[in-house]
Design an enzyme around this catalytic site. Structure first.
Site, short mmCIF file in Angstrom:
data_model
loop_
_atom_site.label_atom_id
_atom_site.label_comp_id
_atom_site.label_asym_id
_atom_site.label_seq_id
_atom_site.Cartn_x
_atom_site.Cartn_y
_atom_site.Cartn_z
N ALA A 13 -10.26 -5.94 1.06
CA ALA A 13 -9.48 -6.09 2.01
C ALA A 13 -7.89 -6.74 1.28
O ALA A 13 -7.00 -6.64 1.55
CB ALA A 13 -9.57 -7.04 3.32
N ARG A 18 -2.08 -12.20 -6.93
CA ARG A 18 -1.81 -12.67 -8.25
C ARG A 18 -1.83 -11.33 -9.23
O ARG A 18 -1.33 -11.63 -10.29
CB ARG A 18 -2.97 -13.23 -8.76
N THR A 86 -13.12 -14.63 3.04
CA THR A 86 -14.28 -13.62 2.74
C THR A 86 -15.12 -13.96 3.94
O THR A 86 -15.86 -13.17 4.24
CB THR A 86 -14.70 -14.08 1.54
N TYR A 369 2.63 30.22 -25.79
CA TYR A 369 2.44 30.05 -24.47
C TYR A 369 1.19 30.78 -23.83
O TYR A 369 1.93 31.92 -23.56
CB TYR A 369 3.33 29.43 -23.53
N ARG A 443 11.55 46.44 -29.77
CA ARG A 443 12.75 45.61 -30.14
C ARG A 443 13.99 46.72 -30.44
O ARG A 443 13.50 47.90 -30.60
CB ARG A 443 12.40 44.94 -31.27
C1 UD1 Z 1 -14.31 -15.87 -4.49
C2 UD1 Z 1 -15.09 -16.99 -3.93
C3 UD1 Z 1 -15.41 -17.95 -5.28
C4 UD1 Z 1 -16.12 -17.08 -6.11
C5 UD1 Z 1 -15.18 -16.09 -6.76
C6 UD1 Z 1 -15.97 -15.09 -7.66
C7 UD1 Z 1 -14.69 -17.34 -1.66
C8 UD1 Z 1 -14.00 -18.26 -0.73
N1 UD1 Z 1 -14.52 -17.58 -3.07
O1 UD1 Z 1 -12.99 -16.34 -4.74
O2 UD1 Z 1 -16.26 -18.82 -4.73
O3 UD1 Z 1 -16.62 -17.96 -7.34
O4 UD1 Z 1 -14.89 -15.13 -5.68
O5 UD1 Z 1 -15.12 -14.14 -8.24
O6 UD1 Z 1 -15.51 -16.37 -1.29
N2 UD1 Z 1 -11.29 -10.27 0.43
C9 UD1 Z 1 -11.28 -9.55 1.70
N3 UD1 Z 1 -10.65 -10.29 2.84
C10 UD1 Z 1 -10.36 -11.41 2.59
C11 UD1 Z 1 -10.17 -12.25 1.59
C12 UD1 Z 1 -10.64 -11.52 0.39
O7 UD1 Z 1 -11.75 -8.50 1.84
O8 UD1 Z 1 -9.69 -12.07 3.86
C13 UD1 Z 1 -11.96 -9.53 -0.76
C14 UD1 Z 1 -10.90 -9.48 -1.82
O9 UD1 Z 1 -10.50 -8.36 -1.59
C15 UD1 Z 1 -11.80 -9.40 -2.92
C16 UD1 Z 1 -12.82 -10.67 -2.59
O10 UD1 Z 1 -12.94 -10.49 -1.29
O11 UD1 Z 1 -12.33 -8.46 -3.54
C17 UD1 Z 1 -12.92 -11.86 -3.13
O12 UD1 Z 1 -11.59 -12.49 -2.91
P1 UD1 Z 1 -10.73 -13.38 -3.98
O13 UD1 Z 1 -9.57 -13.58 -3.23
O14 UD1 Z 1 -10.75 -12.46 -5.01
O15 UD1 Z 1 -11.78 -14.64 -4.04
P2 UD1 Z 1 -11.47 -15.60 -5.08
O16 UD1 Z 1 -10.63 -16.44 -4.93
O17 UD1 Z 1 -11.75 -14.87 -6.56
#
Ligand code: UD1
Ligand code: CA
Length: 463
Positions: A13, A18, A86, A369, A443
């Site tokens: 989601a 970044r 997450t 072509y 031609r």
């Molecule tokens: C997360 C973990 C971290 C881990 C790392 C590994 C958490 C809080 N942190 O951090 O411990 O070391 O991944 O790569 O879980 N997503 C959603 N909805 C949200 C937030 C995120 O679906 O509200 C999805 C994102 O699209 C992504 C995944 O969850 O695919 C991970 O989210 P991201 O923000 O990349 O987490 P990290 O900061 O990398």
């Protein structure tokens, strides 16, 4: 509840702030497929066919792609309106989880493959939760695995909430878990957002489980399968690992890749032995390359099939086409979708084929072509031949029967049919069908005016 089946929840989601992009993070490409393709491929190959995908930013785009790539059957989609973390994403998915235990995988870890998923499934045993970790010299950005004195998990702490001491920990949370559905339901509501990002962190769930003496196992696994992509720099590092993994496997299987750092081969491409790939080649999608094939510098091949002993010379573009045995393509040729090149055909420089079937041993060696054409066996297409297949509204077909000889600089105004073994004189514009075994000329008849140059010169001097 299906007792023995394991389902999965895929988190996708997030916007991927970044990445600084209008595209959802998981839609950024690696070689030929978006990032999200790879964890899904891994789940499917591990036998998991019941997948809840959490969508949010760019939900429609991601959903449309997933259905076009994998079909509708395996998915349930849920929408997480605001990306509150997450933990919140898993909470939104839970009502759709129909198995006793389920895997959670983050959508931004494209190096994962089925061996890692299978390892996780086999490690479950009596455990109620399994967390996957890996060791890295550069843990920045990851959640750190904090262990107690007995080496059991104490908690996972995110980069932004970690103390300096915790930041030194080199073991990190991969973002891949196996969980008891019942226990996630029990504890998910306890997760709070009291942290630096005001987010609900899924890994916080383990603290609640641990304080109730519930087993949480840590499965230490491999960094090069678990790296996450949070920005384009990390994505490029992941790309390099993936490229090397794929190319190495082909070399081990008997393919020569002259300069593997410059060659990109899609995950699902098949290549036969003794095939030689020159530098700067891309082979993408569902391409199948036979054995003893040569693919020279700068060529791009997508979703195409090349049979054994085909040679593709430098700088060709081959898209959704089929090329059969011993044919030679290029240099600088373009085969567009729905082109079929039969055996022992020569397609030379600056020749473009579209929706064209060209028969055994035929030749189009220079500058042509050929679109919407049915070309028989042993046909010779001269330099500068053009099928005029489009009248501005519709496309029409050109048929060249077996053994036809088309002289240079000919226009074939479709629809038109040239009968067996017929000849077309150079420079003709052919608008009518040509019967078999005849010569067609259209031609203007040449006329020579003798002495014309001398007369002209005299005139000039006289002035
Ligand atoms: C997360 C973990 C971290 C881990 C790392 C590994 C958490 C809080 N942190 O951090 O411990 O070391 O991944 O790569 O879980 N997503 C959603 N909805 C949200 C937030 C995120 O679906 O509200 C999805 C994102 O699209 C992504 C995944 O969850 O695919 C991970 O989210 P991201 O923000 O990349 O987490 P990290 O900061 O990398
Ligand atoms: Ca991440």
């Amino acid at each position: 509840m299906r007792a023995n089946k394991i389902s999965a929840v895929l988190l996708a989601a997030g916007k991927g702030v970044r990445f600084k992009s209008d595209l959802p993070k998981v839609m950024h490409k690696l070689i030929d497929k978006p990032m999200i393709y790879y964890p899904l491929r891994a789940l499917l190959r591990a036998g998991i066919e019941d997948i809840v995908v959490v969508l949010g930013f760019g939900a429609e785009k991601v959903k449309e792609y997933l259905i076009s790539e994998f079909g509708e059957k395996i998915f349930s989609f849920v929408i997480q309106k605001d990306q509150k973390g997450t933990g919140d994403a898993v909470r939104v998915a839970l009502p759709k989880v129909g198995s006793e235990k389920f895997i959670i995988v983050y959508g931004d870890m494209p190096l994962i493959d089925e061996t890692i998923i299978l390892e996780l499934m086999h490690s479950f045993g009596e455990e109620k939760f399994v967390v996957t970790s890996f060791l890295t010299e550069d843990p920045y950005g990851y959640g750190r695995i904090v262990r107690d004195r007995k080496d059991n998990l104490l908690k996972i702490v995110e980069e932004r909430d970690a103390t300096d001491l915790e930041k030194n920990i080199k073991e990190v949370n991969a973002g891949l878990y196996l969980c008891s559905t019942r226990l996630v339901r029990k504890y998910i509501g306890k997760i709070k957002n009291k942290n630096s990002q005001r987010e609900y962190y899924f890994p916080d769930i383990f603290q609640y489980a641990i304080s109730d003496h519930i087993d949480v196992k840590i499965l230490e696994s491999k960094r090069e399968f678990l790296l996450g992509a949070n920005n384009r720099v990390e994505l490029s590092e992941i790309l390099r690992i993936l490229q090397k993994r794929i190319n190495t496997a082909h070399m081990v299987n008997g393919v020569t890749i002259i300069s593997p750092d410059t060659v990109y081969i899609g995950r699902d491409v098949e290549i036969g032995r003794d095939t030689v790939i020159y530098p700067n080649v891309f082979i993408l999608g569902k391409s199948e390359i036979g054995s003893n094939v040569v693919i020279e510098n700068g060529t791009i091949i997508a979703d195409s099939k090349l049979s054994d002993s085909v040679t593709v010379k430098a700088y060709c573009y081959i898209d959704k086409a089929i090329v059969l045995k011993n044919s030679i393509i290029g240099p600088f040729a373009r085969l567009r979708p729905d082109t079929i090149v039969e055996e022992e055909v020569h397609i030379g420089n600056f020749v473009e084929l579209k929706k064209t079937h060209i028969g055994k041993g035929s030749k189009a060696n220079h500058l042509a072509y050929l679109g919407d054409a049915e070309i028989g066996d042993g046909v010779n297409v001269g330099a500068g031949t053009i099928t005029c297949n489009y009248d501005g509204e519709r496309k029409y077909k050109t048929v060249l029967e077996d053994g036809v000889f088309v002289g240079s600089d000919t226009q074939l105004v479709a629809p038109v049919r040239i009968g067996r073994n017929a000849y077309i004189g150079a420079g003709s514009t052919i608008t009518e069908d040509v019967p078999a075994n005849s010569l067609a000329l259209s031609r203007v008849v040449q006329k020579n005016i003798e002495g014309w140059v001398l007369k002209r010169k005299k005139k000039k001097i006289g002035r």
